[in-house]
Design a protein around this motif. Structure first.
Motif, mmCIF file in Angstrom:
data_model
loop_
_atom_site.group_PDB
_atom_site.id
_atom_site.type_symbol
_atom_site.label_atom_id
_atom_site.label_comp_id
_atom_site.label_asym_id
_atom_site.label_seq_id
_atom_site.Cartn_x
_atom_site.Cartn_y
_atom_site.Cartn_z
ATOM 1 N N ASP A 198 0.864 -1.174 0.000
ATOM 2 C CA ASP A 198 0.000 0.000 0.000
ATOM 3 C C ASP A 198 0.905 1.230 0.000
ATOM 4 O O ASP A 198 1.826 1.329 0.813
ATOM 5 C CB ASP A 198 -0.909 0.029 1.226
ATOM 6 C CG ASP A 198 -1.921 -1.112 1.216
ATOM 7 O OD1 ASP A 198 -2.194 -1.638 0.127
ATOM 8 O OD2 ASP A 198 -2.416 -1.475 2.290
ATOM 9 N N VAL A 199 0.624 2.163 -0.889
ATOM 10 C CA VAL A 199 1.447 3.352 -1.034
ATOM 11 C C VAL A 199 0.704 4.544 -0.445
ATOM 12 O O VAL A 199 -0.473 4.760 -0.732
ATOM 13 C CB VAL A 199 1.798 3.615 -2.510
ATOM 14 C CG1 VAL A 199 2.667 4.860 -2.644
ATOM 15 C CG2 VAL A 199 2.514 2.413 -3.107
ATOM 16 N N GLU A 200 1.407 5.310 0.384
ATOM 17 C CA GLU A 200 0.855 6.504 1.012
ATOM 18 C C GLU A 200 1.476 7.738 0.351
ATOM 19 O O GLU A 200 2.691 7.794 0.136
ATOM 20 C CB GLU A 200 1.153 6.524 2.508
ATOM 21 C CG GLU A 200 0.669 5.295 3.262
ATOM 22 C CD GLU A 200 -0.847 5.243 3.382
ATOM 23 O OE1 GLU A 200 -1.473 6.325 3.289
ATOM 24 O OE2 GLU A 200 -1.389 4.144 3.578
ATOM 25 N N ILE A 201 0.639 8.730 0.046
ATOM 26 C CA ILE A 201 1.088 9.965 -0.597
ATOM 27 C C ILE A 201 0.515 11.152 0.163
ATOM 28 O O ILE A 201 -0.690 11.215 0.418
ATOM 29 C CB ILE A 201 0.654 10.022 -2.072
ATOM 30 C CG1 ILE A 201 1.225 8.833 -2.849
ATOM 31 C CG2 ILE A 201 1.078 11.336 -2.713
ATOM 32 C CD1 ILE A 201 0.741 8.755 -4.271
ATOM 33 N N ILE A 202 1.384 12.085 0.527
ATOM 34 C CA ILE A 202 0.981 13.320 1.200
ATOM 35 C C ILE A 202 1.561 14.493 0.417
ATOM 36 O O ILE A 202 2.757 14.521 0.131
ATOM 37 C CB ILE A 202 1.457 13.363 2.665
ATOM 38 C CG1 ILE A 202 0.969 12.120 3.424
ATOM 39 C CG2 ILE A 202 0.962 14.621 3.355
ATOM 40 C CD1 ILE A 202 1.475 12.059 4.855
ATOM 41 N N THR A 203 0.714 15.468 0.071
ATOM 42 C CA THR A 203 1.161 16.643 -0.678
ATOM 43 C C THR A 203 0.690 17.908 0.028
ATOM 44 O O THR A 203 -0.322 17.903 0.731
ATOM 45 C CB THR A 203 0.614 16.627 -2.112
ATOM 46 O OG1 THR A 203 -0.822 16.692 -2.079
ATOM 47 C CG2 THR A 203 1.035 15.363 -2.845
ATOM 48 N N LYS A 204 1.429 18.969 -0.180
ATOM 49 C CA LYS A 204 1.081 20.283 0.370
ATOM 50 C C LYS A 204 1.079 21.304 -0.761
ATOM 51 O O LYS A 204 2.027 21.378 -1.540
ATOM 52 C CB LYS A 204 2.050 20.704 1.470
ATOM 53 C CG LYS A 204 1.636 21.967 2.213
ATOM 54 C CD LYS A 204 2.601 22.259 3.354
ATOM 55 C CE LYS A 204 2.122 23.443 4.188
ATOM 56 N NZ LYS A 204 2.041 24.687 3.391
ATOM 57 N N ASP A 205 0.020 22.105 -0.830
ATOM 58 C CA ASP A 205 -0.183 23.025 -1.934
ATOM 59 C C ASP A 205 0.592 24.324 -1.766
ATOM 60 O O ASP A 205 0.971 24.721 -0.669
ATOM 61 C CB ASP A 205 -1.670 23.368 -2.079
ATOM 62 C CG ASP A 205 -2.478 22.198 -2.605
ATOM 63 O OD1 ASP A 205 -1.879 21.152 -2.896
ATOM 64 O OD2 ASP A 205 -3.707 22.332 -2.721
ATOM 65 N N VAL A 206 0.778 24.969 -2.895
ATOM 66 C CA VAL A 206 1.214 26.362 -2.944
ATOM 67 C C VAL A 206 -0.031 27.228 -3.119
ATOM 68 O O VAL A 206 -0.969 26.844 -3.823
ATOM 69 C CB VAL A 206 2.193 26.586 -4.118
ATOM 70 C CG1 VAL A 206 2.510 28.058 -4.295
ATOM 71 C CG2 VAL A 206 3.464 25.811 -3.902
ATOM 72 N N PHE A 207 -0.050 28.385 -2.479
ATOM 73 C CA PHE A 207 -1.157 29.304 -2.720
ATOM 74 C C PHE A 207 -1.040 29.798 -4.155
ATOM 75 O O PHE A 207 -0.101 30.515 -4.513
ATOM 76 C CB PHE A 207 -1.116 30.477 -1.744
ATOM 77 C CG PHE A 207 -2.328 31.354 -1.829
ATOM 78 C CD1 PHE A 207 -3.552 30.927 -1.341
ATOM 79 C CD2 PHE A 207 -2.249 32.612 -2.406
ATOM 80 C CE1 PHE A 207 -4.670 31.733 -1.423
ATOM 81 C CE2 PHE A 207 -3.358 33.429 -2.493
ATOM 82 C CZ PHE A 207 -4.573 32.989 -1.992
ATOM 83 N N SER A 208 -1.960 29.399 -5.000
ATOM 84 C CA SER A 208 -1.795 29.523 -6.444
ATOM 85 C C SER A 208 -2.200 30.879 -7.006
ATOM 86 O O SER A 208 -1.786 31.234 -8.108
ATOM 87 C CB SER A 208 -2.610 28.433 -7.147
ATOM 88 O OG SER A 208 -3.981 28.533 -6.810
ATOM 89 N N LEU A 209 -3.013 31.650 -6.303
ATOM 90 C CA LEU A 209 -3.487 32.928 -6.834
ATOM 91 C C LEU A 209 -2.437 34.013 -6.635
ATOM 92 O O LEU A 209 -1.812 34.107 -5.580
ATOM 93 C CB LEU A 209 -4.783 33.348 -6.158
ATOM 94 C CG LEU A 209 -6.056 32.594 -6.554
ATOM 95 C CD1 LEU A 209 -7.208 33.002 -5.671
ATOM 96 C CD2 LEU A 209 -6.386 32.829 -8.017
ATOM 97 N N SER A 210 -2.244 34.828 -7.646
ATOM 98 C CA SER A 210 -1.348 35.972 -7.548
ATOM 99 C C SER A 210 -1.821 37.035 -8.528
ATOM 100 O O SER A 210 -2.535 36.740 -9.501
ATOM 101 C CB SER A 210 0.104 35.581 -7.839
ATOM 102 O OG SER A 210 0.231 35.083 -9.151
ATOM 103 N N GLY A 211 -1.439 38.267 -8.287
ATOM 104 C CA GLY A 211 -1.864 39.365 -9.153
ATOM 105 C C GLY A 211 -0.902 40.529 -9.064
ATOM 106 O O GLY A 211 0.034 40.550 -8.257
ATOM 107 N N SER A 212 -1.152 41.503 -9.912
ATOM 108 C CA SER A 212 -0.318 42.696 -9.950
ATOM 109 C C SER A 212 -1.171 43.886 -10.367
ATOM 110 O O SER A 212 -2.165 43.747 -11.092
ATOM 111 C CB SER A 212 0.862 42.522 -10.919
ATOM 112 O OG SER A 212 0.388 42.316 -12.237
ATOM 113 N N LEU A 213 -0.786 45.078 -9.907
ATOM 114 C CA LEU A 213 -1.471 46.323 -10.238
ATOM 115 C C LEU A 213 -0.423 47.417 -10.391
ATOM 116 O O LEU A 213 0.380 47.655 -9.482
ATOM 117 C CB LEU A 213 -2.488 46.697 -9.160
ATOM 118 C CG LEU A 213 -3.182 48.046 -9.326
ATOM 119 C CD1 LEU A 213 -3.998 48.071 -10.627
ATOM 120 C CD2 LEU A 213 -4.071 48.355 -8.129
#
Length: 343
Positions: A198-213
């Motif tokens: 049995d294979v266990e996988i754990i991932t952690k995200d990057v905050f994907s939203l970004s912008g500029s003005l």
């Protein structure tokens, strides 16, 4: 002749165990009284006996090939017992992850995927949770990566054999994506058996939203919006809109959208619209994502529509542009210098 020698060698080696077991017959009239009457469970059959017999046969044949006789030299020509090293295959043995080699070629029974959102969680500390309002607010604007996207980056599947280095390579592929900051791929040792894991996988995200003005004056600004993990599917879009320009076309737009497909295939669409300069294009590509990748390449189709200034006008006058020209450029598997352009 070589097949006769091969058959003779196998028969000769197979007869060795029988000759070794021949000895003085036992005295069957002697009676041995048991001294321990404690009941014990029945001993199961040794499941490694077959492997032991195979290894003994191979060792005997290997020793036979080292003989200087004609039959030994013939066997040495037929069989090659030189071990294959990673450096001979173009791999750096020091960089290979050997901790799961004992699970190679076992059947993958289950794949358990746990995805963690961007703020407040930790892969190394499972008790860590969002504690303040900033972490909770950031997670409210973030869509967690889907399990289907994680499965797209794995080099193993349920019901298939676990190939060597598949776990380490899958973990590397997960880490190098734009939507994940960290990942762990490991075998659940408590549930693994002699033939399945049995294979266990754990991932952690990057905050994907970004912008500029960027404000350039009264009624003039440039706004950018980007998402590296749109809807948690690994889609990427980039948008930049500018308004209040001092040209006949007072606005400009540049955008792109990238989609990952199965088998590490990516598709991207691009569009650009500004004064006297329009362009669009699509690209389908597949990179050398792993050391075992056999096929890779890209196909790109681009269209450019723009006008040129042939004669510079006097100061204060509008430039005289030539008629619009449309150029379509197609790029194949080679470098951009091998692209074909048509008008």
């Amino acid at each position: 002749m070589k097949y006769v020698v091969l058959v003779w060698a196998f028969l000769w080696l197979g007869a060795l165990p029988a000759l070794a077991q021949t000895g003085v017959p036992r005295d069957t009239t002697r009676i041995i009284e048991p001294t321990d009457t404690t009941s014990r469970p029945a001993v199961s059959t040794d499941s490694l006996r077959r492997r032991f017999d195979q290894e003994r046969l191979l060792n005997g044949l290997k020793a036979y090939t080292k003989r200087k006789t004609i039959a030994g030299k013939a066997a040495a020509v037929l069989f090659n017992f030189t071990p294959r090293h990673e450096d001979q295959a173009g791999l750096d043995a020091a960089l290979l992850d050997r901790q799961y080699d004992r699970h190679n070629y076992k059947i993958v029974r289950r794949i358990n995927i746990q995805t963690l959102t961007a703020f407040g969680y930790s892969i190394s500390d499972t008790t860590r949770v969002p504690r303040n309002i900033l972490e909770k607010t950031g997670n409210a604007f973030h869509m967690k990566t889907s399990r289907a996207r994680v499965r797209q980056l794995l080099l193993f599947k349920v019901g298939r054999e676990l190939e060597p280095q598949a776990l380490a390579e899958s973990e590397r592929l997960l880490r190098q994506t734009d939507e994940l900051v960290d990942a762990r791929v490991f075998v659940n040792e408590r549930t693994s058996t002699a033939d399945s894991v049995d294979v266990e996988i754990i991932t952690k995200d990057v905050f994907s939203l970004s912008g500029s003005l960027e404000v350039r004056g009264v009624g003039a600004a440039s706004i950018g919006l980007r998402d590296q993990n749109f809807l948690g599917q690994g889609h990427q879009f980039r948008n930049e809109y500018e308004f209040g320009r001092n040209q006949p076309q007072s606005w400009r737009y540049i955008g792109s959208y990238r989609i990952p497909f199965r088998n590490f295939i990516y598709g991207e669409a691009r569009y650009r619209n500004e004064y006297k300069n329009h362009s669009s294009g699509i690209t389908v590509s597949r990179d050398f994502y792993s050391i075992n990748t056999k096929y890779a390449g890209a196909l790109s189709l681009n269209t450019y529509r723009y006008r040129l200034v042939l004669n510079p006008p006097p100061n204060g006058q509008e430039p005289d542009y030539s008629p619009s020209a449309t150029i379509r450029k197609t790029c194949g598997l080679a470098a951009p210098s091998h692209c074909a352009a048509t008008t």
